[in-house]
Design a protein around this motif. Structure first.
Motif, PDB file in Angstrom:
ATOM      1  N   ARG A  67      90.418   8.304  42.333  1.00  0.00           N
ATOM      2  CA  ARG A  67      90.417   7.292  43.379  1.00  0.00           C
ATOM      3  C   ARG A  67      89.018   6.765  43.629  1.00  0.00           C
ATOM      4  O   ARG A  67      88.040   7.492  43.554  1.00  0.00           O
ATOM      5  CB  ARG A  67      90.982   7.868  44.688  1.00  0.00           C
ATOM      6  CG  ARG A  67      92.484   8.102  44.652  1.00  0.00           C
ATOM      7  CD  ARG A  67      92.988   8.430  46.032  1.00  0.00           C
ATOM      8  NE  ARG A  67      94.430   8.609  46.049  1.00  0.00           N
ATOM      9  CZ  ARG A  67      95.155   8.741  47.150  1.00  0.00           C
ATOM     10  NH1 ARG A  67      94.546   8.727  48.332  1.00  0.00           N
ATOM     11  NH2 ARG A  67      96.448   8.896  47.088  1.00  0.00           N
ATOM     12  N   MET A  68      88.950   5.480  43.942  1.00  0.00           N
ATOM     13  CA  MET A  68      87.676   4.844  44.254  1.00  0.00           C
ATOM     14  C   MET A  68      87.733   4.247  45.647  1.00  0.00           C
ATOM     15  O   MET A  68      88.805   3.963  46.175  1.00  0.00           O
ATOM     16  CB  MET A  68      87.375   3.735  43.238  1.00  0.00           C
ATOM     17  CG  MET A  68      87.053   4.238  41.859  1.00  0.00           C
ATOM     18  SD  MET A  68      86.634   2.874  40.712  1.00  0.00           S
ATOM     19  CE  MET A  68      88.261   2.157  40.451  1.00  0.00           C
ATOM     20  N   THR A  69      86.556   4.065  46.214  1.00  0.00           N
ATOM     21  CA  THR A  69      86.437   3.388  47.502  1.00  0.00           C
ATOM     22  C   THR A  69      85.379   2.306  47.367  1.00  0.00           C
ATOM     23  O   THR A  69      84.595   2.282  46.408  1.00  0.00           O
ATOM     24  CB  THR A  69      86.031   4.360  48.614  1.00  0.00           C
ATOM     25  OG1 THR A  69      84.723   4.883  48.322  1.00  0.00           O
ATOM     26  CG2 THR A  69      87.023   5.509  48.753  1.00  0.00           C
ATOM     27  N   ASP A  70      85.350   1.411  48.331  1.00  0.00           N
ATOM     28  CA  ASP A  70      84.328   0.365  48.350  1.00  0.00           C
ATOM     29  C   ASP A  70      82.928   0.986  48.347  1.00  0.00           C
ATOM     30  O   ASP A  70      82.037   0.549  47.605  1.00  0.00           O
ATOM     31  CB  ASP A  70      84.539  -0.510  49.589  1.00  0.00           C
ATOM     32  CG  ASP A  70      83.612  -1.713  49.617  1.00  0.00           C
ATOM     33  OD1 ASP A  70      82.417  -1.522  49.908  1.00  0.00           O
ATOM     34  OD2 ASP A  70      84.088  -2.836  49.364  1.00  0.00           O
ATOM     35  N   LEU A 157      90.383  -3.559  45.011  1.00  0.00           N
ATOM     36  CA  LEU A 157      90.932  -2.269  44.602  1.00  0.00           C
ATOM     37  C   LEU A 157      92.446  -2.354  44.462  1.00  0.00           C
ATOM     38  O   LEU A 157      93.114  -3.063  45.223  1.00  0.00           O
ATOM     39  CB  LEU A 157      90.582  -1.195  45.629  1.00  0.00           C
ATOM     40  CG  LEU A 157      89.126  -0.717  45.661  1.00  0.00           C
ATOM     41  CD1 LEU A 157      88.801  -0.092  47.006  1.00  0.00           C
ATOM     42  CD2 LEU A 157      88.881   0.291  44.546  1.00  0.00           C
ATOM     43  N   THR A 158      93.002  -1.643  43.495  1.00  0.00           N
ATOM     44  CA  THR A 158      94.448  -1.545  43.371  1.00  0.00           C
ATOM     45  C   THR A 158      94.979  -0.670  44.511  1.00  0.00           C
ATOM     46  O   THR A 158      94.219   0.107  45.106  1.00  0.00           O
ATOM     47  CB  THR A 158      94.846  -0.931  42.016  1.00  0.00           C
ATOM     48  OG1 THR A 158      94.204   0.347  41.889  1.00  0.00           O
ATOM     49  CG2 THR A 158      94.432  -1.832  40.871  1.00  0.00           C
ATOM     50  N   ASN A 160      96.579   2.067  44.601  1.00  0.00           N
ATOM     51  CA  ASN A 160      96.350   3.512  44.433  1.00  0.00           C
ATOM     52  C   ASN A 160      94.871   3.873  44.295  1.00  0.00           C
ATOM     53  O   ASN A 160      94.519   5.035  44.103  1.00  0.00           O
ATOM     54  CB  ASN A 160      97.122   4.032  43.219  1.00  0.00           C
ATOM     55  CG  ASN A 160      96.701   3.366  41.920  1.00  0.00           C
ATOM     56  OD1 ASN A 160      95.721   2.621  41.875  1.00  0.00           O
ATOM     57  ND2 ASN A 160      97.435   3.628  40.862  1.00  0.00           N
ATOM     58  N   HIS A 161      93.977   2.874  44.382  1.00  0.00           N
ATOM     59  CA  HIS A 161      92.520   3.071  44.333  1.00  0.00           C
ATOM     60  C   HIS A 161      92.049   3.728  43.039  1.00  0.00           C
ATOM     61  O   HIS A 161      90.997   4.365  43.012  1.00  0.00           O
ATOM     62  CB  HIS A 161      92.055   3.913  45.523  1.00  0.00           C
ATOM     63  CG  HIS A 161      92.035   3.153  46.805  1.00  0.00           C
ATOM     64  ND1 HIS A 161      91.040   3.281  47.743  1.00  0.00           N
ATOM     65  CD2 HIS A 161      92.886   2.223  47.318  1.00  0.00           C
ATOM     66  CE1 HIS A 161      91.288   2.497  48.775  1.00  0.00           C
ATOM     67  NE2 HIS A 161      92.399   1.836  48.534  1.00  0.00           N
ATOM     68  N   LYS A 162      92.794   3.538  41.946  1.00  0.00           N
ATOM     69  CA  LYS A 162      92.401   4.145  40.678  1.00  0.00           C
ATOM     70  C   LYS A 162      91.734   3.154  39.735  1.00  0.00           C
ATOM     71  O   LYS A 162      91.221   3.552  38.692  1.00  0.00           O
ATOM     72  CB  LYS A 162      93.619   4.782  40.011  1.00  0.00           C
ATOM     73  CG  LYS A 162      94.145   5.986  40.782  1.00  0.00           C
ATOM     74  CD  LYS A 162      95.309   6.641  40.076  1.00  0.00           C
ATOM     75  CE  LYS A 162      95.820   7.845  40.880  1.00  0.00           C
ATOM     76  NZ  LYS A 162      96.958   8.504  40.205  1.00  0.00           N
ATOM     77  N   ALA A 164      89.610  -1.013  39.812  1.00  0.00           N
ATOM     78  CA  ALA A 164      89.071  -2.067  40.666  1.00  0.00           C
ATOM     79  C   ALA A 164      88.506  -3.183  39.810  1.00  0.00           C
ATOM     80  O   ALA A 164      88.098  -2.977  38.657  1.00  0.00           O
ATOM     81  CB  ALA A 164      87.979  -1.507  41.576  1.00  0.00           C
TER      82      ALA A 164
END
Length: 210
Positions: A67-70, A157-158, A160-162, A164
């Motif tokens: 997972r990614m975040t801003d 971001l998608t 599911n945050h996987k 971007a």
């Protein structure tokens, strides 16, 4: 065993009485002692804890580690910018996934207007450029060092945050001279806790001076 039988003062002839042996008891085997209830509970708790740890590790690997975040995306780019200030291309190379492919359109230059390259070629280009800029800085005593302007226009971001998609605007200057500007759309994923680029579409403007 010999025994003499007597009655009053007279005794008869000795009579031999056979001795009686106790039969030997052979122990073939014994049942193992049963585990105590406390010991059984301890073993069960240990197994449950191990199972929970395995499940947690699997969830982290297949979900949270991807997972990614801003904030994490911006931090990843900042690390690359800091590396450029040290003339170090390695963090940029390691931020590329093995499947990395970039499509580059060059304007204002005699070079090939459009080309596509993979990770190896892109990394070689960055390494060569950083080497040249470092030599220039050393030969001028640090008077000529590149400045990098870098702006993240948007991060998408998608759910599911996987993965971007990031829109980037950048420029490189040497003293008062602008060497290049670029507009890029980069595609990111996260694997094993690391943010990686799988590719980009870049438009680069090259200047003789500004």
């Amino acid at each position: 065993m010999n025994t003499r039988v007597c009655a009053g003062a007279s005794c008869s002839q000795e009579v031999t009485i056979p001795s009686i042996r106790r039969p030997e008891v052979q122990i073939i085997g014994s049942r193992p002692a049963r585990k105590s209830t406390t010991r059984i509970r301890e073993e069960m708790m240990t197994k449950v804890i191990l199972l929970v740890l395995v499940i947690a590790a699997a969830v982290w690997y297949f979900d949270f580690s991807r997972r990614m975040t801003d904030a994490s995306i911006r931090a990843s780019y900042q690390a690359q910018i800091d590396a450029l200030g040290q003339f170090d291309a390695e963090p940029i190379c390691t931020a590329m996934d093995d499947s990395y492919t970039a499509s580059v359109t060059v304007r204002g230059s005699d070079s090939t207007p459009q080309k596509t390259h993979g990770k190896a070629a892109a990394c070689a280009t960055w390494t060569k450029a950083m080497h040249r800029l470092k030599l220039l800085s050393e030969r001028t005593g640090g008077m000529l060092e590149p400045d990098f302007d870098f702006e993240i226009k948007s991060i998408t971001l998608t759910p599911n945050h996987k993965s971007a998609t990031v829109e980037i605007s950048s420029a490189m200057r040497l003293g008062n001279m602008t060497l290049s500007r670029s507009q890029s759309i980069e595609h990111l994923i996260r694997r094993n806790g690391r943010i990686l680029s799988t590719g980009s579409e870049d438009t680069v403007w090259v200047y003789q001076g500004e």
